[in-house]
Motif scaffolding. Sequence first.
Motif, PDB file in Angstrom:
ATOM      1  N   CYS A  19      -0.099   1.633   0.356  1.00 54.58           N
ATOM      2  CA  CYS A  19       0.877   1.238  -0.661  1.00 54.58           C
ATOM      3  C   CYS A  19       1.204   2.430  -1.555  1.00 54.58           C
ATOM      4  O   CYS A  19       0.314   3.137  -2.026  1.00 54.58           O
ATOM      5  CB  CYS A  19       0.333   0.081  -1.486  1.00 54.58           C
ATOM      6  N   CYS A  22      -0.458   1.444  -5.258  1.00 53.98           N
ATOM      7  CA  CYS A  22      -1.897   1.241  -5.486  1.00 53.98           C
ATOM      8  C   CYS A  22      -2.756   1.932  -4.437  1.00 53.98           C
ATOM      9  O   CYS A  22      -3.966   2.043  -4.617  1.00 53.98           O
ATOM     10  CB  CYS A  22      -2.227  -0.243  -5.547  1.00 53.98           C
ATOM     11  N   CYS A  30       3.003  -2.774  -1.446  1.00 50.02           N
ATOM     12  CA  CYS A  30       2.412  -4.106  -1.295  1.00 50.02           C
ATOM     13  C   CYS A  30       3.042  -5.135  -2.234  1.00 50.02           C
ATOM     14  O   CYS A  30       3.655  -4.787  -3.243  1.00 50.02           O
ATOM     15  CB  CYS A  30       0.891  -4.051  -1.456  1.00 50.02           C
ATOM     16  N   CYS A  33       1.879  -5.100  -6.004  1.00 49.11           N
ATOM     17  CA  CYS A  33       2.514  -4.085  -6.851  1.00 49.11           C
ATOM     18  C   CYS A  33       3.976  -4.436  -7.101  1.00 49.11           C
ATOM     19  O   CYS A  33       4.499  -4.246  -8.193  1.00 49.11           O
ATOM     20  CB  CYS A  33       2.390  -2.709  -6.206  1.00 49.11           C
TER      21      CYS A  33
HETATM   22 ZN    ZN Z   1       0.109  -1.864  -4.011  1.00 48.74          ZN
END
Ligand code: ZN
Length: 227
Positions: A19, A22, A30, A33
């Motif tokens: 991601c 993150c 993702c 997020c």
């Molecule tokens: Zn993420």
Amino acid sequence: MGRHTVEEVLLDLLLPIRCAACGLPGHAFCVRCRDALIRLAPPLCDRCGSPAAWPVKRCAECSGRRLAFTTARAAIVYDATARRFVHAWKERGQRSLARDAAVLVAETLARPRAPVLSFVPSDRDRGLSRGHRPAEALARELGRVWELPVASLVRRTRTAERQRGLGLQERRRNVRGAFASARASPPGVCLVDDVYTSGATAGAAASALRRGGARRVEVVTLARAVR
Ligand SMILES: [Zn+2]
Ligand SMILES: [Zn+2]
């Protein structure tokens, strides 16, 4: 597509997709997020798109400034999550991230009134060395979503110093004259960029469009710094 070293290509093959915000493996960006991003919703300053307590024509941020654009709107607040996303997007140049950015914009903002999209051109040196241009990639993805043509109407006249770390006055001075009209512009243009920070870059690029014949420039960015 970006130029990648053999090492980068091998790493991509060996490591799972992570991601952009993150770093967790699985998706390029993702859902957690994505959901954590703060959408910019009305009431906003009619002109610069800054969040306001109630709808206003001008706000503390933009009143008294001569702005070359008619409106500026962004999809999300440029906070830590958005910053990590934009940073990874710029570094990786992944098309899927440009698509994610376009989806966020199209979900949050109305389709522009302008019949054509353009974009703030990447800095020649920095853009070309990395081989990708986020603002242009976002404009092209938005062109697909909104079914609008994308035209390259602005060009850089010189390499501006990095805007990061500069105050508002310095930012404006730094980008003044950094853009020129690349060719005759239609009267209405939607100018796309990745992030709206002080509005100095968008303003300077919009000025170039105005010199090229545009009368109404709507600025659209993925993210916006909120004071
Ligand atoms: Zn993420
Ligand atoms: Zn404002």
